[in-house]
Design an enzyme around this catalytic site. Structure first.
Site, short mmCIF file in Angstrom:
data_model
loop_
_atom_site.label_atom_id
_atom_site.label_comp_id
_atom_site.label_asym_id
_atom_site.label_seq_id
_atom_site.Cartn_x
_atom_site.Cartn_y
_atom_site.Cartn_z
N SER A 30 0.80 -1.22 0.00
CA SER A 30 0.00 0.00 0.00
C SER A 30 0.84 1.27 0.00
CB SER A 30 -0.94 0.00 1.21
OG SER A 30 -0.19 -0.09 2.42
N ASP A 80 10.77 0.50 -1.25
CA ASP A 80 9.75 -0.45 -0.82
C ASP A 80 9.30 -0.10 0.59
OD1 ASP A 80 8.06 -2.59 -0.90
OD2 ASP A 80 9.61 -4.12 -1.14
N GLY A 81 8.19 -0.68 1.00
CA GLY A 81 7.69 -0.50 2.34
C GLY A 81 8.21 -1.59 3.27
N ALA A 82 7.67 -1.65 4.49
CA ALA A 82 8.05 -2.66 5.47
C ALA A 82 6.88 -2.88 6.42
CB ALA A 82 9.30 -2.25 6.24
N ASP A 83 6.82 -4.07 6.99
CA ASP A 83 5.79 -4.38 7.98
C ASP A 83 6.25 -4.04 9.39
OD1 ASP A 83 4.09 -5.50 5.96
OD2 ASP A 83 5.36 -7.28 5.99
N GLU A 102 11.16 -9.18 -3.40
CA GLU A 102 11.57 -7.92 -2.79
C GLU A 102 13.01 -7.99 -2.29
OE1 GLU A 102 7.08 -6.57 -1.37
OE2 GLU A 102 8.44 -7.52 0.05
N LYS A 120 4.76 1.53 11.61
CA LYS A 120 5.67 0.43 11.27
C LYS A 120 6.88 0.29 12.20
CE LYS A 120 3.01 -0.46 7.82
NZ LYS A 120 2.03 -1.55 7.94
#
Length: 212
Positions: A30, A80-83, A102, A120
């Protein structure tokens, strides 16, 4: 707190780092969805590699040039994102099941930039840790990995089974080594700090930079 606005702020900040002529790796999820229009708005000549079909399709809809990763040997930049983001720079990625691709992209770039909202960062890495597993010998692999749960989701883009390790994460480096050494594990979602060049975290519209 407006999470979507913060995702957008982090994405816009990352897009400003991109320079004309770069080859860029695009992650999934997202937060990256906000990155694509931010890149397109800059009207640069860039070549993109996408880690998922959804990101590839969305990038093309925004007018970005996307090529397969099969013919490109390295990237100038990947975003990129991260959790989860730990204070020491360890990441957990793979909530969407694309962590293998990724990680391949992150390992092939000169600079890997992580973008995230303020939900996050965590005090310490905790389960679940995403896994991609071979279907061959799956039951035996699951026994070696316990505790682990299969996800009721489609296979990865490369045919792997998606699961989550639910055990303790006392030492991310130790767990990463154990998971990587387990036959049947294609890839895990623990990303070490040395893989990360810069982390951008947005809170209430303000973006903070963190270098692991």
């Amino acid at each position: 707190m407006d999470v979507e606005s913060d995702k957008r702020a982090a994405a816009v900040a990352a897009a400003r780092i991109i320079e004309d002529g770069m080859t860029i790796g695009l992650g999934s999820g997202s937060t990256v969805a906000h990155l694509l229009p931010a890149i397109a708005d800059r009207r640069l000549s860039v070549v993109c590699v996408a880690t998922s079909a959804r990101t590839e399709d969305a990038a093309r809809r925004h007018g970005l040039h996307v090529e397969p990763f099969a013919t490109i040997d390295h990237l100038d930049l990947a975003i990129d994102g991260a959790d989860q983001i730990a204070p020491d720079g360890w990441l957990v990625k793979g909530g969407g099941g694309a962590h293998t691709r990724e990680k391949v992209v992150a390992a092939a770039t000169d600079r890997f930039i992580v973008i995230a909202d303020s939900t996050k960062p965590v005090d310490a890495i905790h389960p679940p840790i995403p896994l991609e597993l071979m279907e061959f010998g799956l039951v035996a692999t699951l026994l070696r990995l316990q505790p682990v749960k299969l996800r009721a989701v489609p296979k990865s883009p490369d045919g792997g089974v998606i699961a989550d390790y639910d055990g303790a994460v006392d030492d991310p480096a130790e767990l990463a080594a154990r998971l990587a050494a387990t036959p049947g594990v294609v890839e895990h979602g623990l990303f070490p700090p040395e893989m990360v060049h810069l982390i951008l975290v947005a809170r209430d519209g303000e973006v903070s930079e963190f270098v692991p």
